[in-house]
Design a protein around this motif. Structure first.
Motif, PDB file in Angstrom:
ATOM      1  N   GLY A 303     -16.370  -5.375   4.844  1.00  0.00           N
ATOM      2  CA  GLY A 303     -17.141  -4.447   5.174  1.00  0.00           C
ATOM      3  C   GLY A 303     -16.691  -3.578   6.508  1.00  0.00           C
ATOM      4  N   GLN A 304     -15.642  -4.328   7.077  1.00  0.00           N
ATOM      5  CA  GLN A 304     -15.326  -4.143   8.556  1.00  0.00           C
ATOM      6  C   GLN A 304     -13.674  -3.259   8.383  1.00  0.00           C
ATOM      7  OE1 GLN A 304     -15.939  -6.822  11.791  1.00  0.00           O
ATOM      8  NE2 GLN A 304     -17.638  -7.599  10.495  1.00  0.00           N
ATOM      9  N   THR A 305     -13.245  -2.734   9.440  1.00  0.00           N
ATOM     10  CA  THR A 305     -11.907  -2.280   9.343  1.00  0.00           C
ATOM     11  C   THR A 305     -11.354  -2.624  10.877  1.00  0.00           C
ATOM     12  OG1 THR A 305     -12.751  -0.029  10.211  1.00  0.00           O
ATOM     13  CG2 THR A 305     -12.319  -0.303   7.834  1.00  0.00           C
ATOM     14  N   TYR A 306     -10.236  -2.514  11.068  1.00  0.00           N
ATOM     15  CA  TYR A 306      -9.479  -3.056  11.983  1.00  0.00           C
ATOM     16  C   TYR A 306      -8.478  -1.969  12.835  1.00  0.00           C
ATOM     17  CZ  TYR A 306     -11.043  -7.493  10.471  1.00  0.00           C
ATOM     18  OH  TYR A 306     -11.634  -8.609  10.008  1.00  0.00           O
ATOM     19  N   ASP A 307      -8.445  -1.835  14.020  1.00  0.00           N
ATOM     20  CA  ASP A 307      -7.488  -0.768  14.517  1.00  0.00           C
ATOM     21  C   ASP A 307      -6.269  -1.322  14.560  1.00  0.00           C
ATOM     22  OD1 ASP A 307      -6.356   1.318  16.010  1.00  0.00           O
ATOM     23  OD2 ASP A 307      -7.335   0.797  18.095  1.00  0.00           O
ATOM     24  N   LEU A 310      -2.991   1.678  11.068  1.00  0.00           N
ATOM     25  CA  LEU A 310      -2.914   1.891   9.789  1.00  0.00           C
ATOM     26  C   LEU A 310      -4.144   2.166   9.245  1.00  0.00           C
ATOM     27  CD1 LEU A 310      -0.553  -0.977   8.509  1.00  0.00           C
ATOM     28  CD2 LEU A 310       0.289   1.299   8.887  1.00  0.00           C
ATOM     29  N   SER A 311      -4.410   2.964   8.192  1.00  0.00           N
ATOM     30  CA  SER A 311      -5.517   3.263   7.541  1.00  0.00           C
ATOM     31  C   SER A 311      -5.815   2.005   6.642  1.00  0.00           C
ATOM     32  CB  SER A 311      -5.481   4.287   6.449  1.00  0.00           C
ATOM     33  OG  SER A 311      -6.611   4.387   5.763  1.00  0.00           O
ATOM     34  N   ASN A 312      -7.189   1.474   6.972  1.00  0.00           N
ATOM     35  CA  ASN A 312      -7.548   0.422   5.972  1.00  0.00           C
ATOM     36  C   ASN A 312      -8.995   0.620   5.754  1.00  0.00           C
ATOM     37  OD1 ASN A 312      -8.933  -1.604   8.416  1.00  0.00           O
ATOM     38  ND2 ASN A 312      -7.402  -0.170   9.228  1.00  0.00           N
ATOM     39  N   VAL A 313      -9.371   0.315   4.372  1.00  0.00           N
ATOM     40  CA  VAL A 313     -10.494   0.610   3.966  1.00  0.00           C
ATOM     41  C   VAL A 313     -11.316  -0.757   4.275  1.00  0.00           C
ATOM     42  CG1 VAL A 313      -9.863   2.043   2.048  1.00  0.00           C
ATOM     43  CG2 VAL A 313      -9.807  -0.502   1.824  1.00  0.00           C
ATOM     44  N   PRO A 314     -12.908  -0.426   4.163  1.00  0.00           N
ATOM     45  CA  PRO A 314     -13.779  -1.818   4.534  1.00  0.00           C
ATOM     46  C   PRO A 314     -14.113  -2.473   3.584  1.00  0.00           C
ATOM     47  CG  PRO A 314     -15.064   0.380   4.332  1.00  0.00           C
ATOM     48  CD  PRO A 314     -13.437   0.854   4.044  1.00  0.00           C
ATOM     49  N   GLY A 315     -14.168  -2.402   2.195  1.00  0.00           N
ATOM     50  CA  GLY A 315     -14.373  -3.204   1.420  1.00  0.00           C
ATOM     51  C   GLY A 315     -16.082  -3.371   1.508  1.00  0.00           C
ATOM     52  N   GLY A 316     -16.692  -4.414   0.894  1.00  0.00           N
ATOM     53  CA  GLY A 316     -18.097  -4.388   0.858  1.00  0.00           C
ATOM     54  C   GLY A 316     -18.888  -5.149  -0.400  1.00  0.00           C
ATOM     55  N   LEU A 317     -20.042  -5.348  -0.201  1.00  0.00           N
ATOM     56  CA  LEU A 317     -20.700  -6.115  -1.378  1.00  0.00           C
ATOM     57  C   LEU A 317     -21.355  -5.267  -2.296  1.00  0.00           C
ATOM     58  CD1 LEU A 317     -20.096  -8.354   0.435  1.00  0.00           C
ATOM     59  CD2 LEU A 317     -22.479  -9.470  -0.184  1.00  0.00           C
ATOM     60  N   GLY A 318     -21.437  -3.958  -1.707  1.00  0.00           N
ATOM     61  CA  GLY A 318     -22.030  -2.958  -2.779  1.00  0.00           C
ATOM     62  C   GLY A 318     -23.595  -3.262  -2.953  1.00  0.00           C
ATOM     63  N   GLU A 319     -24.330  -2.504  -3.876  1.00  0.00           N
ATOM     64  CA  GLU A 319     -25.827  -2.812  -4.119  1.00  0.00           C
ATOM     65  C   GLU A 319     -25.926  -4.068  -4.799  1.00  0.00           C
ATOM     66  OE1 GLU A 319     -28.276  -0.665  -2.834  1.00  0.00           O
ATOM     67  OE2 GLU A 319     -26.664   0.752  -1.860  1.00  0.00           O
TER      68      GLU A 319
END
Length: 474
Positions: A303-307, A310-319
């Motif tokens: 759920g996190q991104t890093y500096d 480069l573009s990076n997506v967070p992902g996550g667990l959803g509902e």
């Protein structure tokens, strides 16, 4: 004053105030968005009149600029361009910039505020202005191995290797890839762009950071961490039945191949992890609860991104509205998504005694004379307790011993086989592992050509072991 003149004067004053406000807004708040945008033609041509810094890794120059007959500097990618393209990116007169060429554009073209002192000294000495160089953390042997393991097999997917104690990214390969020189060269740019943007597999996408997918059973590392933090141990009793019914539904969830785990009945968490028993982790995840699962995922950086530049997506667990959804999420299915970089960070956190280090790609910035201008300082950004990490390491070592291709080397690992689409769609296959301060994550999408029966141990694990060895993991 004549009424008409007064109205005209007021209207003119309003226009002047609007113009001033607009200019102030642009200059004060949109300078980076507009003036520094690589697609800004004026800024782009100005930048092409300045020697742009090199991008290098392991003593090898990956990107450099040379001056043409008109005095403009043209970019070229000279070392294994396809292997490094998803990281390095491109700088095109027509299509702008991508990758680190975009993320570190102001450093490479010399306009970054951090370079003020060196640029000021150039002005004082009368030297021409120039961009700074960036040196990457990538290990050239590990990078080449990762790319070849994917590309030579025709796989779609990605590999990330990193050093858990610091966060240095040692390899970041994505397949299919592309040749940035084809996009940069005006003679081939349009045709190459059309080919790359219409090709299956999205070669211009960095599949390691820009794509998040269901992780399948590698997510059981996180579910196990949540359980260990809430009273479980490796010896805790869990179900070994072949199937469980999700609460409040008629939906049955089974182990791989519909098999029982360790003969059925009950077993230990250690055995369930080693054999990757779905039913055990469905019930365990429901037992510890959604808050514990989300907290553990956050500890590992989901759920996190890093500096990174480069573009990076967070992902996550959803509902996760109910226990049925929680059970599915506990085995890395339903709406759970991770990218390959996050998977490598997850493994690296366990390897590093529970300390999650911020991943980074640029180790230092140097001047035209290669003098050091700045160096990245490793930084911790979360993690789990050391005793939790130690227990996870023991479980992952047991998992490796049960993985296809185990060769007696003391690697800690976990495989994943993630369902998506319908029952006729081959699964995504995953492998995460670590040893000797090297962690690796591998994703091979859609079974890698092995059909619906493909597994992480069969497809992704051999790649992970090869990259671990290339990076000094054993």
């Amino acid at each position: 004053m004549n009424r008409s003149i007064r109205i005209t004067s007021i209207f003119s004053l309003i226009l002047i105030l609007v113009l001033i406000a607009n200019l102030t807004w642009i200059q004060a708040f949109r300078d980076d968005e507009l003036a520094q945008n690589p697609l800004n033609a004026r800024g782009f041509l100005e930048a092409k009149s300045t020697p742009r810094g090199q991008i290098s890794a392991g003593g090898q120059v990956l990107a450099e600029s040379s001056q043409d007959d008109q005095g403009y500097y043209q970019r070229s990618y000279i070392t294994n361009p396809s292997a490094y393209a998803p990281v390095v990116g491109y700088l095109s007169d027509i299509y702008g910039a991508a990758g680190l060429e975009l993320g570190y554009n102001s450093v490479l073209n010399g306009s970054d505020p951090s370079l003020f002192t060196s640029q000021w000294l150039d002005v004082i000495s009368g030297s021409p202005s120039h961009g700074a160089n960036i040196e990457l953390t990538l290990d050239t042997n590990a990078q080449q191995t990762a790319y070849e393991q994917l590309s030579q097999s025709g796989y779609e997917g990605a590999v990330v290797a990193l050093r858990p104690s610091t966060g240095e990214v040692l390899a970041m390969a994505s397949s299919p890839s592309y040749d940035p020189n084809q996009i940069v060269d005006p003679a081939t740019a349009e045709q190459a762009w059309e080919e790359y943007t219409s090709s299956e597999g999205a070669p211009l996408l960095n599949h390691a950071t820009q794509e998040s997918l269901p992780p399948g059973s590698i997510f059981k590392i996180i579910t196990t961490a949540a359980a260990l933090e809430n009273g479980y141990s490796a010896d805790s009793t869990v179900t070994a039945e072949a199937a469980v019914t999700l609460p409040g539904t008629n939906t049955t969830l089974t182990n791989y191949g519909g098999q029982t785990c360790a003969g059925g009945g009950t077993t230990t968490l250690l055995t369930a992890f080693q054999l990757s028993c779905n039913t055990a982790f469905v019930e365990t995840g429901i037992d510890v609860g959604v808050d514990a699962l989300r907290a553990a995922a956050e500890d590992f950086g989901v759920g996190q991104t890093y500096d990174l530049g480069l573009s990076n997506v967070p992902g996550g667990l959803g509902e996760i509205p109910d226990d049925a959804a929680l059970g599915q999420s506990s085995i890395g299915q339903r709406d759970v998504e991770m990218n390959v970089l996050q998977a490598a960070v997850m493994a690296g956190t366990v390897s590093n005694g529970g300390v999650r280090m911020e991943p980074y790609l640029v180790s230092k910035v140097t001047g035209q004379d290669l003098s050091e201008l700045s160096t990245h300082k490793p930084k911790s950004v979360g993690g789990v307790e050391p005793e939790i990490a130690e227990q996870l390491k023991t479980l992952m070592e047991a998992s490796e011993r049960n993985t296809s291709g185990y060769a007696g080397i003391q690697i800690a690992s976990k495989t994943g086989t993630a369902e998506h689409g319908d029952e006729n769609t081959p699964p995504h296959t995953w492998y995460v592992a670590f040893n000797n301060d090297v962690a690796v994550a591998v994703l091979v999408k859609n079974g890698g050509g092995f059909g619906t029966g493909a597994t992480g141990g069969q497809v992704a694990a051999p790649i992970g072991r090869a990259v671990l060895q290339a990076a000094g993991g054993f």
